[in-house]
Design an enzyme around this catalytic site. Structure first.
Site, PDB file in Angstrom:
ATOM      1  N   ARG A  88       0.851  -1.187   0.000  1.00  0.00           N
ATOM      2  CA  ARG A  88       0.000   0.000   0.000  1.00  0.00           C
ATOM      3  C   ARG A  88       0.881   1.229   0.000  1.00  0.00           C
ATOM      4  O   ARG A  88       1.742   1.369   0.871  1.00  0.00           O
ATOM      5  CB  ARG A  88      -0.870   0.038   1.264  1.00  0.00           C
ATOM      6  CG  ARG A  88      -1.949  -0.949   1.272  1.00  0.00           C
ATOM      7  CD  ARG A  88      -3.054  -0.609   2.256  1.00  0.00           C
ATOM      8  NE  ARG A  88      -2.648  -0.054   3.528  1.00  0.00           N
ATOM      9  CZ  ARG A  88      -3.493   0.280   4.487  1.00  0.00           C
ATOM     10  NH1 ARG A  88      -4.793   0.115   4.294  1.00  0.00           N
ATOM     11  NH2 ARG A  88      -3.083   0.778   5.626  1.00  0.00           N
ATOM     12  N   THR A 129      -1.166   7.421  -0.525  1.00  0.00           N
ATOM     13  CA  THR A 129      -2.501   7.285  -1.145  1.00  0.00           C
ATOM     14  C   THR A 129      -3.290   6.110  -0.575  1.00  0.00           C
ATOM     15  O   THR A 129      -4.493   6.020  -0.788  1.00  0.00           O
ATOM     16  CB  THR A 129      -2.350   7.049  -2.665  1.00  0.00           C
ATOM     17  OG1 THR A 129      -1.694   5.770  -2.843  1.00  0.00           O
ATOM     18  CG2 THR A 129      -1.524   8.135  -3.326  1.00  0.00           C
ATOM     19  N   ASP A 178       0.519  -3.402  12.077  1.00  0.00           N
ATOM     20  CA  ASP A 178       1.011  -3.734  10.734  1.00  0.00           C
ATOM     21  C   ASP A 178       1.415  -5.209  10.701  1.00  0.00           C
ATOM     22  O   ASP A 178       2.391  -5.612  11.331  1.00  0.00           O
ATOM     23  CB  ASP A 178       2.211  -2.840  10.394  1.00  0.00           C
ATOM     24  CG  ASP A 178       2.629  -3.009   8.940  1.00  0.00           C
ATOM     25  OD1 ASP A 178       2.577  -2.016   8.195  1.00  0.00           O
ATOM     26  OD2 ASP A 178       2.994  -4.146   8.545  1.00  0.00           O
TER      27      ASP A 178
HETATM   28  C1  PRP Z   1      -1.019  -4.947   4.323  1.00  0.00           C
HETATM   29  C2  PRP Z   1      -1.762  -6.259   4.383  1.00  0.00           C
HETATM   30  C3  PRP Z   1      -2.581  -6.214   3.119  1.00  0.00           C
HETATM   31  C4  PRP Z   1      -2.909  -4.752   2.994  1.00  0.00           C
HETATM   32  C5  PRP Z   1      -4.322  -4.530   3.434  1.00  0.00           C
HETATM   33  O1  PRP Z   1       0.072  -5.031   3.479  1.00  0.00           O
HETATM   34  O2  PRP Z   1      -0.918  -7.375   4.483  1.00  0.00           O
HETATM   35  O3  PRP Z   1      -1.895  -6.684   1.974  1.00  0.00           O
HETATM   36  O4  PRP Z   1      -2.011  -4.049   3.847  1.00  0.00           O
HETATM   37  O5  PRP Z   1      -4.716  -3.228   3.223  1.00  0.00           O
HETATM   38  P1  PRP Z   1      -5.812  -2.810   2.143  1.00  0.00           P
HETATM   39  O6  PRP Z   1      -6.983  -3.743   2.336  1.00  0.00           O
HETATM   40  O7  PRP Z   1      -6.163  -1.398   2.534  1.00  0.00           O
HETATM   41  O8  PRP Z   1      -5.222  -2.907   0.791  1.00  0.00           O
HETATM   42  P2  PRP Z   1       1.095  -3.802   3.260  1.00  0.00           P
HETATM   43  O9  PRP Z   1       0.617  -2.948   2.143  1.00  0.00           O
HETATM   44  O10 PRP Z   1       1.349  -3.158   4.580  1.00  0.00           O
HETATM   45  O11 PRP Z   1       2.388  -4.510   2.696  1.00  0.00           O
HETATM   46  P3  PRP Z   1       3.370  -5.560   3.384  1.00  0.00           P
HETATM   47  O12 PRP Z   1       2.609  -6.861   3.483  1.00  0.00           O
HETATM   48  O13 PRP Z   1       4.480  -5.650   2.407  1.00  0.00           O
HETATM   49  O14 PRP Z   1       3.776  -5.050   4.741  1.00  0.00           O
HETATM   50  N1  URA Z   2      -2.338  -3.385   6.807  1.00  0.00           N
HETATM   51  C1  URA Z   2      -1.976  -3.868   8.018  1.00  0.00           C
HETATM   52  O1  URA Z   2      -0.967  -4.558   8.136  1.00  0.00           O
HETATM   53  N2  URA Z   2      -2.742  -3.558   9.081  1.00  0.00           N
HETATM   54  C2  URA Z   2      -3.870  -2.819   8.983  1.00  0.00           C
HETATM   55  O2  URA Z   2      -4.536  -2.595  10.003  1.00  0.00           O
HETATM   56  C3  URA Z   2      -4.223  -2.332   7.711  1.00  0.00           C
HETATM   57  C4  URA Z   2      -3.450  -2.635   6.645  1.00  0.00           C
END
Ligand code: PRP
Ligand code: URA
Length: 209
Positions: free
Chosen positions: A104, A108, A200
């Protein structure tokens, strides 16, 4: 419209509560993630089709059941989805594993895809897309769209914690996809993190914060 199933078995609720706690270590968080996903995978596959086979026990010949369905593909959304792979493979050691890399954008909150590698015969497989968190739904929506582009049809999405906003968005974008969750939480905060959530998921799995 796809089904939304909350797997609120007491063992699952207990383990998710432990995962939420700030003081839970990365090691314990990883182990709990595997345990919860194995329990969820067990529930999620309750309705897999069976077929009859003739076998012989030490006592006699008999007709019994084995799995008849399509083969399975597990597709983690990188990177936090990786924490679910071993738990699913414990149930389906012969499953193939695809990977979709998405993060993400911190400004944004929109997903950015950086990697996609799926099994060649993805169109024939029952596909479990796995990611611990469904927040806005953007990552799951884009990941599933990519899988469909490669021919994937029979798709289920499995996560630990979902926000109502993400469930609604995913259902609207992909009404053919069933959603399996361990806990439905209250809402998103201003940074699009789930409340109460667990923080996270990637950082908690891999110790990056
Ligand atoms: C987190 C999580 C999802 C996403 C969810 O990943 O593991 O993939 O956020 O959020 P959304 O429903 O609003 O899209 P992140 O983007 O933090 O990446 P990462 O797994 O590499 O830490
Ligand atoms: N991604 C995460 O890892 N945690 C949240 O709460 C939302 C998005």
């Amino acid at each position: 419209m796809g089904k939304v199933l909350v797997f609120d078995h007491p063992l699952i609720q207990h383990k998710v509560t432990l995962m939420r706690k700030t003081e839970t270590t990365n090691k314990d968080f990883r182990e709990l993630a595997q345990e919860v996903v194995t329990l969820m995978g067990y529930e999620a596959t309750r309705n897999l089709p069976l077929m009859d086979v003739e076998i012989e026990t030490p006592m006699c010949k008999t007709t019994q059941k084995v799995l008849a369905g399509e083969d399975i593909a597990i597709v983690p959304i990188l990177r936090a989805g990786l924490g679910f792979v071993d738990g699913m493979l414990a149930l389906y050691p012969n499953a193939k594993v695809g990977h979709i890399g998405l993060y993400r954008d911190p400004e944004t909150h929109e997903p950015v895809e950086y990697y996609c590698k799926l099994p060649k015969d993805i169109e024939k497989r029952e596909i479990f897309v796995v990611d611990p968190m469904l927040a806005t739904g953007g990552s799951a929506i884009d990941a599933i769209a990519s899988i469909k582009k490669y021919g994937g049809k029979n798709i289920k999405f499995m996560c630990l914690i979902a926000a109502p906003e993400g469930i609604e968005a995913l259902q609207n974008a992909h009404p053919d996809v069933d959603i399996y969750i361990a806990a439905k939480d209250e809402k998103l905060n201003e940074n699009k993190y789930i409340l109460p959530g667990l923080g996270d998921a990637g950082d908690r799995l891999f110790g990056t914060k």
